[in-house]
Design a protein around this motif. Structure first.
Motif, PDB file in Angstrom:
ATOM      1  N   GLU A 272       1.183  -1.303  -0.010  1.00 56.28           N
ATOM      2  CA  GLU A 272      -0.074  -0.008   0.146  1.00 56.28           C
ATOM      3  C   GLU A 272       1.086   1.487  -0.508  1.00 56.28           C
ATOM      4  O   GLU A 272       2.582   1.044   0.227  1.00 56.28           O
TER       5      GLU A 272
ATOM      6  N   THR B 149       0.660   4.548   2.009  1.00 54.49           N
ATOM      7  CA  THR B 149       0.070   4.974   3.167  1.00 54.49           C
ATOM      8  C   THR B 149       1.117   4.924   3.818  1.00 54.49           C
ATOM      9  O   THR B 149       1.087   6.002   4.657  1.00 54.49           O
TER      10      THR B 149
ATOM     11  N   ARG C 177       0.152  -7.858  -3.030  1.00 55.34           N
ATOM     12  CA  ARG C 177       0.055  -8.933  -2.233  1.00 55.34           C
ATOM     13  C   ARG C 177      -0.058 -10.097  -2.766  1.00 55.34           C
ATOM     14  O   ARG C 177      -0.336 -10.359  -3.347  1.00 55.34           O
TER      15      ARG C 177
ATOM     16  N   ASP D 269      -1.754 -11.966  -2.335  1.00 54.16           N
ATOM     17  CA  ASP D 269      -3.399 -12.771  -1.963  1.00 54.16           C
ATOM     18  C   ASP D 269      -4.030 -13.516  -2.951  1.00 54.16           C
ATOM     19  O   ASP D 269      -2.915 -14.507  -4.302  1.00 54.16           O
TER      20      ASP D 269
ATOM     21  N   GLY E 210     -10.795  -9.875 -10.092  1.00 55.97           N
ATOM     22  CA  GLY E 210     -10.702  -8.967  -9.191  1.00 55.97           C
ATOM     23  C   GLY E 210      -9.337  -8.764  -7.581  1.00 55.97           C
ATOM     24  O   GLY E 210      -9.111  -7.679  -7.547  1.00 55.97           O
TER      25      GLY E 210
ATOM     26  N   TYR F 252      -5.668  -9.829  -7.232  1.00 51.30           N
ATOM     27  CA  TYR F 252      -4.163 -10.128  -8.431  1.00 51.30           C
ATOM     28  C   TYR F 252      -3.061  -9.754  -6.939  1.00 51.30           C
ATOM     29  O   TYR F 252      -3.456  -9.580  -5.738  1.00 51.30           O
TER      30      TYR F 252
ATOM     31  N   GLN G 268      -3.518   1.407  -7.971  1.00 49.93           N
ATOM     32  CA  GLN G 268      -4.093   2.164  -6.389  1.00 49.93           C
ATOM     33  C   GLN G 268      -4.011   3.365  -7.183  1.00 49.93           C
ATOM     34  O   GLN G 268      -2.902   3.903  -7.423  1.00 49.93           O
TER      35      GLN G 268
ATOM     36  N   GLU H   2      -3.838  11.763   0.276  1.00 47.68           N
ATOM     37  CA  GLU H   2      -3.691  11.712   1.462  1.00 47.68           C
ATOM     38  C   GLU H   2      -4.048  12.619   1.733  1.00 47.68           C
ATOM     39  O   GLU H   2      -3.159  13.548   1.425  1.00 47.68           O
TER      40      GLU H   2
ATOM     41  N   ARG I  67     -11.895  -2.544   8.829  1.00 53.06           N
ATOM     42  CA  ARG I  67     -11.395  -2.805   7.702  1.00 53.06           C
ATOM     43  C   ARG I  67     -10.004  -3.653   7.915  1.00 53.06           C
ATOM     44  O   ARG I  67      -9.165  -3.288   9.171  1.00 53.06           O
TER      45      ARG I  67
ATOM     46  N   TYR J 112      -4.203   1.302  10.887  1.00 56.61           N
ATOM     47  CA  TYR J 112      -3.938   2.329  11.354  1.00 56.61           C
ATOM     48  C   TYR J 112      -5.462   3.245  11.783  1.00 56.61           C
ATOM     49  O   TYR J 112      -5.324   3.987  12.228  1.00 56.61           O
ATOM     50  N   TYR J 113      -6.892   2.930  11.124  1.00 60.20           N
ATOM     51  CA  TYR J 113      -7.566   3.734  11.665  1.00 60.20           C
ATOM     52  C   TYR J 113      -8.089   3.917  12.828  1.00 60.20           C
ATOM     53  O   TYR J 113      -7.829   3.024  13.676  1.00 60.20           O
TER      54      TYR J 113
ATOM     55  N   SER K 137     -14.596  -4.742  -2.985  1.00 64.46           N
ATOM     56  CA  SER K 137     -14.519  -2.851  -2.885  1.00 64.46           C
ATOM     57  C   SER K 137     -14.259  -2.712  -3.475  1.00 64.46           C
ATOM     58  O   SER K 137     -12.793  -3.393  -4.053  1.00 64.46           O
TER      59      SER K 137
ATOM     60  N   GLY L  87     -12.162   0.581  -3.455  1.00 61.51           N
ATOM     61  CA  GLY L  87     -11.234   0.956  -2.985  1.00 61.51           C
ATOM     62  C   GLY L  87     -11.509   1.189  -1.052  1.00 61.51           C
ATOM     63  O   GLY L  87     -12.384   0.052  -1.184  1.00 61.51           O
ATOM     64  N   GLY L  88     -10.194   1.849  -0.702  1.00 59.51           N
ATOM     65  CA  GLY L  88     -10.868   2.088   0.988  1.00 59.51           C
ATOM     66  C   GLY L  88     -10.110   3.135   0.714  1.00 59.51           C
ATOM     67  O   GLY L  88      -9.408   3.658   0.868  1.00 59.51           O
TER      68      GLY L  88
ATOM     69  N   GLY M  99      -7.940   9.846   4.261  1.00 54.79           N
ATOM     70  CA  GLY M  99      -7.124   9.069   3.794  1.00 54.79           C
ATOM     71  C   GLY M  99      -8.364   7.909   2.576  1.00 54.79           C
ATOM     72  O   GLY M  99      -8.454   7.924   3.527  1.00 54.79           O
TER      73      GLY M  99
ATOM     74  N   GLY N 220      -8.703   1.080  -5.894  1.00 55.47           N
ATOM     75  CA  GLY N 220      -7.899  -0.616  -6.935  1.00 55.47           C
ATOM     76  C   GLY N 220      -8.877  -0.187  -8.228  1.00 55.47           C
ATOM     77  O   GLY N 220     -10.030  -0.253  -8.657  1.00 55.47           O
TER      78      GLY N 220
HETATM   79  P1  HAM Z   1      -6.712  -1.131   0.766  1.00 60.05           P
HETATM   80  O1  HAM Z   1      -8.370  -1.329   2.093  1.00 60.05           O
HETATM   81  O2  HAM Z   1      -6.170  -2.715   1.262  1.00 60.05           O
HETATM   82  O3  HAM Z   1      -6.347   0.306   1.350  1.00 60.05           O
HETATM   83  O4  HAM Z   1      -7.346  -1.090  -0.706  1.00 60.05           O
HETATM   84  C1  HAM Z   1      -8.257  -0.098  -0.812  1.00 60.05           C
HETATM   85  C2  HAM Z   1      -7.989  -0.913  -2.378  1.00 60.05           C
HETATM   86  O5  HAM Z   1      -7.516  -1.704  -3.561  1.00 60.05           O
HETATM   87  C3  HAM Z   1      -9.284  -1.607  -2.158  1.00 60.05           C
HETATM   88  O6  HAM Z   1     -10.838  -2.169  -1.840  1.00 60.05           O
HETATM   89  C4  HAM Z   1      -9.371  -2.639  -3.526  1.00 60.05           C
HETATM   90  O7  HAM Z   1      -9.405  -2.109  -4.372  1.00 60.05           O
HETATM   91  C5  HAM Z   1      -7.783  -2.635  -4.333  1.00 60.05           C
HETATM   92  N1  HAM Z   1      -7.073  -4.076  -4.106  1.00 60.05           N
HETATM   93  C6  HAM Z   1      -6.702  -4.525  -2.469  1.00 60.05           C
HETATM   94  N2  HAM Z   1      -5.871  -5.606  -2.495  1.00 60.05           N
HETATM   95  C7  HAM Z   1      -5.932  -5.866  -3.862  1.00 60.05           C
HETATM   96  C8  HAM Z   1      -5.727  -7.196  -5.314  1.00 60.05           C
HETATM   97  N3  HAM Z   1      -4.957  -8.397  -4.196  1.00 60.05           N
HETATM   98  N4  HAM Z   1      -6.144  -7.242  -5.969  1.00 60.05           N
HETATM   99  C9  HAM Z   1      -6.608  -6.310  -6.825  1.00 60.05           C
HETATM  100  N5  HAM Z   1      -6.917  -4.923  -5.803  1.00 60.05           N
HETATM  101  C10 HAM Z   1      -6.597  -4.815  -4.970  1.00 60.05           C
HETATM  102  C11 HAM Z   1      -5.537   0.119   1.721  1.00 60.05           C
HETATM  103  O8  HAM Z   1      -4.786   0.304   0.517  1.00 60.05           O
HETATM  104  C12 HAM Z   1      -4.882   2.261   2.471  1.00 60.05           C
HETATM  105  N6  HAM Z   1      -3.957   2.307   2.044  1.00 60.05           N
HETATM  106  C13 HAM Z   1      -6.320   3.432   2.186  1.00 60.05           C
HETATM  107  C14 HAM Z   1      -6.351   4.078   2.909  1.00 60.05           C
HETATM  108  C15 HAM Z   1      -4.877   5.263   1.978  1.00 60.05           C
HETATM  109  N7  HAM Z   1      -6.117   4.801   3.598  1.00 60.05           N
HETATM  110  C16 HAM Z   1      -6.186   6.272   4.193  1.00 60.05           C
HETATM  111  N8  HAM Z   1      -5.418   6.770   2.976  1.00 60.05           N
END
Ligand code: HAM
Length: 431
Positions: A79, A81, A109, A111, A116, A118, A123, A127, A271, A275-276, A291, A293-294, A314, A318
């Motif tokens: 990520e 952040t 990651r 995963d 959806g 990968y 992203q 922030e 979530r 850190y939230y 989702s 995004g997040g 922030g 995705g």
């Molecule tokens: P996150 O929820 O871990 O948040 O990821 C945000 C978005 O990234 C997810 O909603 C999804 O759309 C996309 N995403 C995550 N993992 C995958 C994956 N394996 N494959 C495809 N898309 C993926 C964050 O990353 C935080 N840093 C968000 C944030 C910014 N919070 C505060 N500031």
């Protein structure tokens, strides 16, 4: 040698897919410009400890972590952040706040690959650093709404909650930070029964458990009504009530300022990232169970990395998932490209043909030069297949009079054009 495939979870983006992805990214970049987020480019490889600190158990165990040749423990970023918080705690420490920073790129990651999901994904990340006020939260919601709407995605909504509600209750029930994290992780994985069991194990009272169940039930479209009812049920837990009130303020401000996304409040929503500290949300679309995004508020991360106490909020979108959702809604545009092919008849005319291609490009016209030495009819067939708009054909006879032939590949009409006037004529036809 064996024929190589991409590594599991990694993808090639062929031209059309790359175009769709970049269009989504371009929308995010445009919104970054409009909301005055400046771009920062941070490294793909960071210290493992930085990335692991508050990413939560789930992400932590799925990081691409390794030792570099000097024995440093590093990882590919899962990520953005953590990198931004590092910047704020160090290089940007003394920059006047608020800071609005944007990044986009790939994340990693481990995963389980599926629709959806990968191991390398994209992203766009926004922030806002330095404001603890609800209007900062609203800006993050508003820009997310803006990106989704300008891309033409229909019927999306925001699922919204507040970490302070659950953590507030757990804190007042004497549950330690680490134990709270385990409960939140279970809730993020939607394992509510196990979360309640864990809460009980960590000493939450009967009344506390009953209240947790009420929090789980508190959800719906009429966000402010849901929150008012919840507030009454939570009155024993002061900090949980503060969370409800803060969320109410944010939602009210969204409504009053015309943020157009539908809002579904869900007080028991958690979530994975640890850190939230405040509002959390995810944009969703009906065609997708996952989702798009997040994001959320994280007021203590910068401090954890040795910076001053700095509130922040922030979101990350995705880009792969938004592209998929657009595909499902048939909302990705037809990418029609405008270009001409330049075909010399005979090797002698190649230098002049290259010069004409160059001149057209200098006027902003896309040109494919015939580079296979094909006959005119083969070259024209190929231009049709590639969906070129015009063929510019250079023949020795015409060249003597400084003219050439422009062939409209749709209606097959040919006109003789003065070379000097070529770019002007093509520009007029394209406009
Ligand atoms: P996150 O929820 O871990 O948040 O990821 C945000 C978005 O990234 C997810 O909603 C999804 O759309 C996309 N995403 C995550 N993992 C995958 C994956 N394996 N494959 C495809 N898309 C993926 C964050 O990353 C935080 N840093 C968000 C944030 C910014 N919070 C505060 N500031």
């Amino acid at each position: 040698m064996a024929k190589f495939q991409t590594v599991r979870g990694m993808r090639d983006f062929l031209p059309l897919d790359a175009k769709k992805l970049r269009r989504v990214e371009a929308a995010a970049k445009e919104v970054a410009r409009l909301y005055r987020f400046r771009e920062v480019v941070t490294p793909l490889v960071e210290n493992y400890d930085l990335l692991a600190a508050k990413s939560g158990e789930d992400i932590k165990t799925r990081m691409y972590a390794f030792e570099d040749l000097a024995g440093r423990k590093v990882a590919l970023r899962p990520e953005f952040t953590a990198s931004i918080a590092r910047l704020i705690a160090t290089t940007l420490r003394n920059d006047p706040k608020p800071l609005r920073l944007f990044s986009s790129g790939t994340l990693y990651r481990y995963d389980e690959p599926q629709f959806g999901r990968y191991r390398e994904f994209w992203q766009s990340n926004f922030e806002i650093i330095g404001s603890d006020r609800p209007e900062a939260d609203v800006e993050v919601l508003s820009l997310t709404s803006n990106i989704i709407r300008r891309l033409g995605l229909r019927n999306h909504w925001f699922k919204i909650g507040h970490v302070g509600i659950l953590r507030g209750l757990l804190l007042e029930e004497g549950v330690k930070d680490e134990q709270q994290n385990s409960v939140m992780q279970l809730l993020d994985a939607k394992r509510r029964t196990q979360a309640l069991r864990a809460a009980r194990k960590f000493g939450v009272s009967q009344e506390g458990i009953a209240t947790l169940k009420k929090i789980f039930e508190a959800k719906g479209k009429d966000a402010l009504k849901v929150l008012n009812q919840l507030k009454r049920k939570l009155k024993k837990y002061e900090s949980a009530v503060a969370g409800v009130e803060n969320l109410g303020q944010i939602i009210e401000l969204c409504r009053d300022s015309g943020v157009e996304s539908h809002i579904m409040v869900e007080a028991g929503f958690a979530r994975g990232l640890e850190y939230y500290t405040g509002m959390i949300f995810e944009p969703l679309a009906p065609e997708m169970e996952i989702s798009l995004g997040g994001g959320g508020r994280y007021d203590r991360l910068v401090e954890l990395f040795g910076g001053e106490s700095t509130p922040a909020v922030g979101v990350a979108h995705g880009l792969d998932r938004i592209t998929l959702a657009l595909d499902k809604q048939n909302a990705n545009p037809e990418f029609s490209e405008r270009f001409v092919v330049v075909i010399p008849i005979g090797a002698k005319l190649i230098p002049r043909a290259l010069a004409i291609a160059l001149q057209l490009r200098s006027k902003g016209i896309s040109v494919e030069m015939e580079i296979m030495g094909r006959t005119i009819s083969r070259a024209l067939q190929d231009a049709d297949r590639r969906k070129a708009n015009y063929a510019v054909i250079l023949g020795p006879k015409e060249l003597k009079e400084e003219t050439l032939v422009v062939r409209n590949l749709k209606n097959r009409q040919q006109t003789s054009v003065k070379i000097q006037e070529l770019s002007q004529i093509l520009l007029e036809r394209f406009s």
